[in-house]
Design a protein around this motif. Structure first.
Motif, PDB file in Angstrom:
ATOM      1  N   ALA A   9      34.446  33.161  42.082  1.00 56.29           N
ATOM      2  CA  ALA A   9      33.544  34.051  41.345  1.00 56.29           C
ATOM      3  C   ALA A   9      34.296  35.197  40.672  1.00 56.29           C
ATOM      4  CB  ALA A   9      32.473  34.600  42.280  1.00 56.29           C
ATOM      5  N   THR A  10      35.334  35.717  41.310  1.00 59.91           N
ATOM      6  CA  THR A  10      36.101  36.818  40.733  1.00 59.91           C
ATOM      7  C   THR A  10      36.799  36.383  39.449  1.00 59.91           C
ATOM      8  OG1 THR A  10      36.487  37.687  42.954  1.00 59.91           O
ATOM      9  CG2 THR A  10      37.884  38.542  41.206  1.00 59.91           C
ATOM     10  N   ALA A  11      37.411  35.204  39.485  1.00 57.01           N
ATOM     11  CA  ALA A  11      38.098  34.693  38.301  1.00 57.01           C
ATOM     12  C   ALA A  11      37.098  34.351  37.201  1.00 57.01           C
ATOM     13  CB  ALA A  11      38.933  33.469  38.663  1.00 57.01           C
ATOM     14  N   ALA A  44      48.787  29.594  38.233  1.00 59.47           N
ATOM     15  CA  ALA A  44      49.264  30.650  39.136  1.00 59.47           C
ATOM     16  C   ALA A  44      48.696  30.461  40.539  1.00 59.47           C
ATOM     17  CB  ALA A  44      48.884  32.019  38.576  1.00 59.47           C
ATOM     18  N   GLN A  45      47.428  30.028  40.629  1.00 57.07           N
ATOM     19  CA  GLN A  45      46.841  29.754  41.941  1.00 57.07           C
ATOM     20  C   GLN A  45      47.577  28.619  42.645  1.00 57.07           C
ATOM     21  OE1 GLN A  45      42.696  29.174  40.689  1.00 57.07           O
ATOM     22  NE2 GLN A  45      42.129  30.584  42.322  1.00 57.07           N
ATOM     23  N   ALA A  46      47.878  27.572  41.919  1.00 64.21           N
ATOM     24  CA  ALA A  46      48.574  26.428  42.511  1.00 64.21           C
ATOM     25  C   ALA A  46      49.951  26.826  43.001  1.00 64.21           C
ATOM     26  CB  ALA A  46      48.672  25.292  41.496  1.00 64.21           C
ATOM     27  N   GLU A  47      50.643  27.640  42.215  1.00 69.99           N
ATOM     28  CA  GLU A  47      51.973  28.101  42.627  1.00 69.99           C
ATOM     29  C   GLU A  47      51.874  28.985  43.864  1.00 69.99           C
ATOM     30  OE1 GLU A  47      53.591  30.021  39.160  1.00 69.99           O
ATOM     31  OE2 GLU A  47      53.998  28.113  38.157  1.00 69.99           O
ATOM     32  N   ALA A  48      50.872  29.874  43.892  1.00 67.68           N
ATOM     33  CA  ALA A  48      50.710  30.764  45.045  1.00 67.68           C
ATOM     34  C   ALA A  48      50.280  29.994  46.281  1.00 67.68           C
ATOM     35  CB  ALA A  48      49.691  31.852  44.718  1.00 67.68           C
ATOM     36  N   ALA A  49      49.495  28.945  46.094  1.00 64.36           N
ATOM     37  CA  ALA A  49      48.994  28.167  47.224  1.00 64.36           C
ATOM     38  C   ALA A  49      50.103  27.424  47.942  1.00 64.36           C
ATOM     39  CB  ALA A  49      47.933  27.189  46.747  1.00 64.36           C
ATOM     40  N   SER A  50      51.154  27.084  47.219  1.00 70.27           N
ATOM     41  CA  SER A  50      52.234  26.342  47.868  1.00 70.27           C
ATOM     42  C   SER A  50      52.949  27.186  48.912  1.00 70.27           C
ATOM     43  CB  SER A  50      53.229  25.839  46.822  1.00 70.27           C
ATOM     44  OG  SER A  50      53.877  26.929  46.190  1.00 70.27           O
ATOM     45  N   GLY A  51      52.884  28.512  48.790  1.00 76.37           N
ATOM     46  CA  GLY A  51      53.551  29.373  49.766  1.00 76.37           C
ATOM     47  C   GLY A  51      52.595  30.149  50.636  1.00 76.37           C
ATOM     48  N   SER A  63      43.119  38.178  43.234  1.00 80.95           N
ATOM     49  CA  SER A  63      43.189  39.567  42.768  1.00 80.95           C
ATOM     50  C   SER A  63      44.553  39.887  42.179  1.00 80.95           C
ATOM     51  CB  SER A  63      42.866  40.508  43.927  1.00 80.95           C
ATOM     52  OG  SER A  63      42.932  41.838  43.507  1.00 80.95           O
ATOM     53  N   GLN A  64      45.597  39.422  42.836  1.00 78.00           N
ATOM     54  CA  GLN A  64      46.958  39.662  42.354  1.00 78.00           C
ATOM     55  C   GLN A  64      47.199  38.944  41.014  1.00 78.00           C
ATOM     56  OE1 GLN A  64      50.095  38.146  44.877  1.00 78.00           O
ATOM     57  NE2 GLN A  64      51.520  39.727  44.172  1.00 78.00           N
ATOM     58  N   ILE A  65      46.728  37.730  40.887  1.00 77.22           N
ATOM     59  CA  ILE A  65      46.895  36.968  39.642  1.00 77.22           C
ATOM     60  C   ILE A  65      46.193  37.694  38.494  1.00 77.22           C
ATOM     61  CG2 ILE A  65      46.230  34.840  38.445  1.00 77.22           C
ATOM     62  CD1 ILE A  65      46.614  33.409  41.198  1.00 77.22           C
ATOM     63  N   LEU A  66      44.954  38.110  38.721  1.00 77.49           N
ATOM     64  CA  LEU A  66      44.187  38.782  37.677  1.00 77.49           C
ATOM     65  C   LEU A  66      44.796  40.138  37.329  1.00 77.49           C
ATOM     66  CD1 LEU A  66      40.533  37.910  38.785  1.00 77.49           C
ATOM     67  CD2 LEU A  66      42.047  36.666  37.215  1.00 77.49           C
ATOM     68  N   SER A  67      45.324  40.796  38.322  1.00 73.29           N
ATOM     69  CA  SER A  67      45.979  42.080  38.083  1.00 73.29           C
ATOM     70  C   SER A  67      47.212  41.913  37.201  1.00 73.29           C
ATOM     71  CB  SER A  67      46.367  42.711  39.424  1.00 73.29           C
ATOM     72  OG  SER A  67      47.050  43.911  39.225  1.00 73.29           O
ATOM     73  N   LYS A  68      47.970  40.851  37.450  1.00 73.53           N
ATOM     74  CA  LYS A  68      49.156  40.587  36.635  1.00 73.53           C
ATOM     75  C   LYS A  68      48.786  40.217  35.199  1.00 73.53           C
ATOM     76  CE  LYS A  68      52.422  39.199  40.208  1.00 73.53           C
ATOM     77  NZ  LYS A  68      53.225  38.101  40.763  1.00 73.53           N
ATOM     78  N   GLU A  73      40.176  43.606  28.067  1.00 75.18           N
ATOM     79  CA  GLU A  73      40.153  44.231  26.739  1.00 75.18           C
ATOM     80  C   GLU A  73      41.542  44.180  26.092  1.00 75.18           C
ATOM     81  OE1 GLU A  73      37.536  45.720  25.088  1.00 75.18           O
ATOM     82  OE2 GLU A  73      36.062  45.358  26.672  1.00 75.18           O
ATOM     83  N   ALA A  74      42.584  44.394  26.891  1.00 78.49           N
ATOM     84  CA  ALA A  74      43.954  44.356  26.370  1.00 78.49           C
ATOM     85  C   ALA A  74      44.336  42.932  25.946  1.00 78.49           C
ATOM     86  CB  ALA A  74      44.932  44.884  27.413  1.00 78.49           C
ATOM     87  N   ILE A  75      43.874  41.953  26.702  1.00 78.72           N
ATOM     88  CA  ILE A  75      44.159  40.562  26.358  1.00 78.72           C
ATOM     89  C   ILE A  75      43.508  40.218  25.016  1.00 78.72           C
ATOM     90  CG2 ILE A  75      43.665  38.161  27.015  1.00 78.72           C
ATOM     91  CD1 ILE A  75      44.015  39.072  29.944  1.00 78.72           C
TER      92      ILE A  75
END
Length: 128
Positions: A9-11, A44-51, A63-68, A73-75
């Protein structure tokens, strides 16, 4: 494809914010931008999930992915800056043209009415 994988839901809310901010973009460019961001999140989720023992559904990872990725608005601002100049100008010109046409019509109506009233007031014999 990565676009078919469900996001939490956050994404999804993050993508909705981008879509709202990108309303002025041409439809094809807006769809492309959303697909690119969605794909980036999924990869990014798949990469993070591996570790991570928590896997893809870890809220801290999302949260970390979205923050990065940064502010939606900037995008969108970056996507607008990447548009060809004629595309950027055409949306601005279209808005300005619409305002000018409406203003011209109003002025013509007021001006035409004003001249008519002035004509009636200045006719001989209308003063008394």
């Amino acid at each position: 494809m990565t676009e078919d994988l469900p996001l939490d839901a956050t994404a999804e809310e993050y993508l909705s914010e981008i879509e709202r901010a990108a309303a002025a973009l041409p439809a094809n460019r807006r769809a492309e931008l959303l697909a690119d961001v969605r794909s980036h999140i999924v990869v990014a989720q798949a990469e993070a999930a591996s570790g991570s023992p928590a896997g893809i559904e870890d809220p801290a990872v999302i949260s970390q992915i979205l923050s990065k990725l940064g502010d939606p608005e900037a995008i969108v601002a970056a996507a607008v800056a990447d548009l060809p100049p004629e595309t950027q100008v055409s949306s601005t010109t279209r808005t300005a043209s619409s305002v000018l046409v409406k203003t011209a019509v109003i002025l013509l109506l007021i001006g035409g009415l004003g001249w008519f009233v002035l004509h009636l007031l200045l006719q001989p014999g209308s003063a008394g």
